[in-house]
Motif scaffolding. Structure first.
Motif, short mmCIF file in Angstrom:
data_model
loop_
_atom_site.label_atom_id
_atom_site.label_comp_id
_atom_site.label_asym_id
_atom_site.label_seq_id
_atom_site.Cartn_x
_atom_site.Cartn_y
_atom_site.Cartn_z
N ARG A 95 0.85 -1.19 0.00
CA ARG A 95 0.00 0.00 0.00
C ARG A 95 0.89 1.24 0.00
NH1 ARG A 95 -3.38 2.94 4.15
NH2 ARG A 95 -1.89 2.05 5.59
N HIS A 96 0.53 2.23 -0.82
CA HIS A 96 1.35 3.43 -0.94
C HIS A 96 0.47 4.65 -1.17
CE1 HIS A 96 0.95 1.58 -4.97
NE2 HIS A 96 0.75 2.83 -5.35
N LYS A 97 1.05 5.79 -0.86
CA LYS A 97 0.42 7.09 -1.12
C LYS A 97 1.23 7.78 -2.20
CE LYS A 97 -0.96 11.42 1.10
NZ LYS A 97 -1.16 12.14 2.38
N VAL A 122 -4.26 6.84 -2.09
CA VAL A 122 -3.63 5.79 -1.27
C VAL A 122 -4.29 4.47 -1.63
CG1 VAL A 122 -3.20 4.97 1.09
CG2 VAL A 122 -3.33 7.43 0.64
N LEU A 133 4.96 6.71 -1.55
CA LEU A 133 5.32 6.56 -0.13
C LEU A 133 4.74 5.23 0.33
CD1 LEU A 133 4.49 10.20 1.10
CD2 LEU A 133 6.62 9.34 0.11
N ASN A 134 5.60 4.25 0.50
CA ASN A 134 5.12 2.92 0.92
C ASN A 134 4.82 2.95 2.41
OD1 ASN A 134 5.37 1.72 -1.66
ND2 ASN A 134 7.59 1.62 -1.37
N LEU A 135 3.59 2.55 2.76
CA LEU A 135 3.07 2.75 4.12
C LEU A 135 2.99 1.44 4.88
CD1 LEU A 135 0.14 5.18 3.22
CD2 LEU A 135 2.48 5.78 3.90
N ASP A 136 3.26 1.51 6.17
CA ASP A 136 2.99 0.35 7.02
C ASP A 136 1.55 0.44 7.53
OD1 ASP A 136 2.91 2.08 9.20
OD2 ASP A 136 4.89 1.53 9.94
N ASN A 143 0.29 3.67 8.78
CA ASN A 143 0.45 4.80 7.85
C ASN A 143 1.78 5.52 8.00
OD1 ASN A 143 -1.92 4.57 6.34
ND2 ASN A 143 -3.11 5.56 7.97
N LYS A 144 2.75 4.87 8.63
CA LYS A 144 4.11 5.42 8.64
C LYS A 144 4.78 5.11 7.30
CE LYS A 144 4.93 6.85 13.03
NZ LYS A 144 4.85 5.83 14.11
N VAL A 145 5.67 6.02 6.87
CA VAL A 145 6.39 5.80 5.61
C VAL A 145 7.51 4.79 5.84
CG1 VAL A 145 7.74 6.88 3.78
CG2 VAL A 145 5.84 8.13 4.84
N GLU A 146 7.37 3.62 5.23
CA GLU A 146 8.36 2.57 5.44
C GLU A 146 9.50 2.72 4.44
OE1 GLU A 146 6.61 -1.31 7.25
OE2 GLU A 146 7.16 -1.71 5.18
#
Lengths: 159, 159, 159, 159
Positions: free
Chosen positions: B59-61, B97, B121-124, B127-130
């Motif tokens: 999942r990414h934004k 997203v 922005l790949n999210l955990d 929703n933190k940017v991993e």
């Protein structure tokens, strides 16, 4: 199994159009297109075009960038040596000037998807601007042709 | 017969890559891609991706807009109901997203062309940017995989 | 005390021009400008313009978006009621059409910074395109006026 | 006397904000800003920022391009030698990474207008993304601070 995330309120969603969602209409003899997206204020238009063998499109200058992806067939700009075929990517920077041509010797329809920023300035032989094709103009043309063809109001993204 | 116009000095030319011009390399299990264009200063990258059935992408934004054109197969974002199939156009605005998924029941490879502005922005799960995937990162990854795979230096537009 | 970070090789740097770095030259009677940035392939041009009281600029249509920040003075587009003064921000979307005017009653120079995407299509009374001002055209005009004015080759970003 | 052209129905209009139209609120100690424009789907935000002497802003990477015009004062990025002063133009490409600093020796407020595409990825010392500032985040922050400060709902373009 993949987890299903819910769409988040306030988060923009992606916008989808299947090929069958939008009618093809005639742009000129031997050329039909569907208008997938037209955002006048962003200066953006996305079209898919089907060309019969032997077609030429008026020489034009771009005021913004273009992405072209070729699905089927073959074509080229008369100003460049490269031939676009199935799977070709073409990047057209702002300021580029060229004349689209589909060889008369083609045996199939040529099918190309374009995302276009800004305007096509259609040029005469003296480089005068003869006409302008931009998001607003192509939307008006498309809506008119759809209505005239009995297709009703097409669901173009951004319109 | 169409007149051949000469390319004008000082006028930007369009840049072409045929499908065979750039190798496909593995991005993750079940996913190969070719990098057609990477312009770090413009924040632009253009890729073509082939997905095996059953693949899911993190999942990414998006920080910029994306154009996606599907050549073959079927896929969807888990957050939206629409299924992309051959000829589908998907517009992904900045701020969107989502989680790309290819059904395990597919019987063929899914083949999609993307033009991407800005970063993924790949999210955990919180929703933190991993991690961040942008023009610079994807170019570095692609060049490394091409070299490791014995393909030499690929001729990516903008690199 | 702030830590000084070194510029990282391969990372794009920001590009700076002080006001005094680029000469002002005459665009038309009562109008001088400096060209700060001209990127033909991106279709981008950035100018700072100083207008004498009473000046009018030909009506034009934009093919891309414009940001305008007013440093001093006052002006308006004849098509809209708002008056731009020191500190005003004006966003001009693609497709907008207007006629810049500086009131003859102004007692000081009007000073405006513009970042412009795409082309200004200068229109005659019948909405025909009389001339086109874009990154390439403005760069050519500016270089010529700088040379004619004895300023040598100006250090325009992107040129 | 200049002719007054009427705005044409269906033609996008320019959008104006005077400096006094939008309140300044505190972003961090020594930094106030007004948000002039926030378009989440376009990934665009336009701000005007006033910095007290001695302020430093967290190091960040841009995913899109930035235009900066300095109205008053002086500042620099710690990574570059150039000092921005009144009338300076700074172009920050996508991918640029830097740390904004305002000299403690300044005797006046530093006043800068920025138009920003995409996200600021705020980085820690190991280049990990600590936080993300984009059109959506800055709009939420600004609306909250305006409400908390008794300014009501500000009329931000695009919101």
């Amino acid at each position: 199994m993949a987890t299903v995330f819910a769409a988040i309120p306030g988060i923009p969603a992606a916008l989808h159009r299947a090929e069958k969602d939008l009618p093809y209409v005639a742009y000129q003899e031997g050329v039909v297109f569907q208008l997938l997206h037209a955002d006048v204020e962003a200066g953006l238009w996305v079209i898919r075009v089907r060309f019969q063998p032997g077609v030429t499109i008026q020489r034009h200058k771009h005021t913004g960038e273009v992405f072209a992806f070729t699905v089927q067939g073959s074509w080229n700009y008369l100003e460049y040596p490269e031939v676009n075929t199935a799977g070709s990517y073409l990047f057209e920077p702002a300021g580029s000037v060229h004349t689209l041509h589909v060889p008369a010797s083609n045996s199939e329809v040529t099918d190309v998807w374009f995302a276009i920023r800004g305007a096509n300035l259609n040029l005469d032989a003296e480089n005068k601007v003869e006409s302008v094709l931009d998001a607003g103009a192509v939307l008006e043309i498309y809506l008119g042709l759809c209505e005239a063809g009995g297709h009703g109001r097409p669901n173009v993204i951004g319109s």
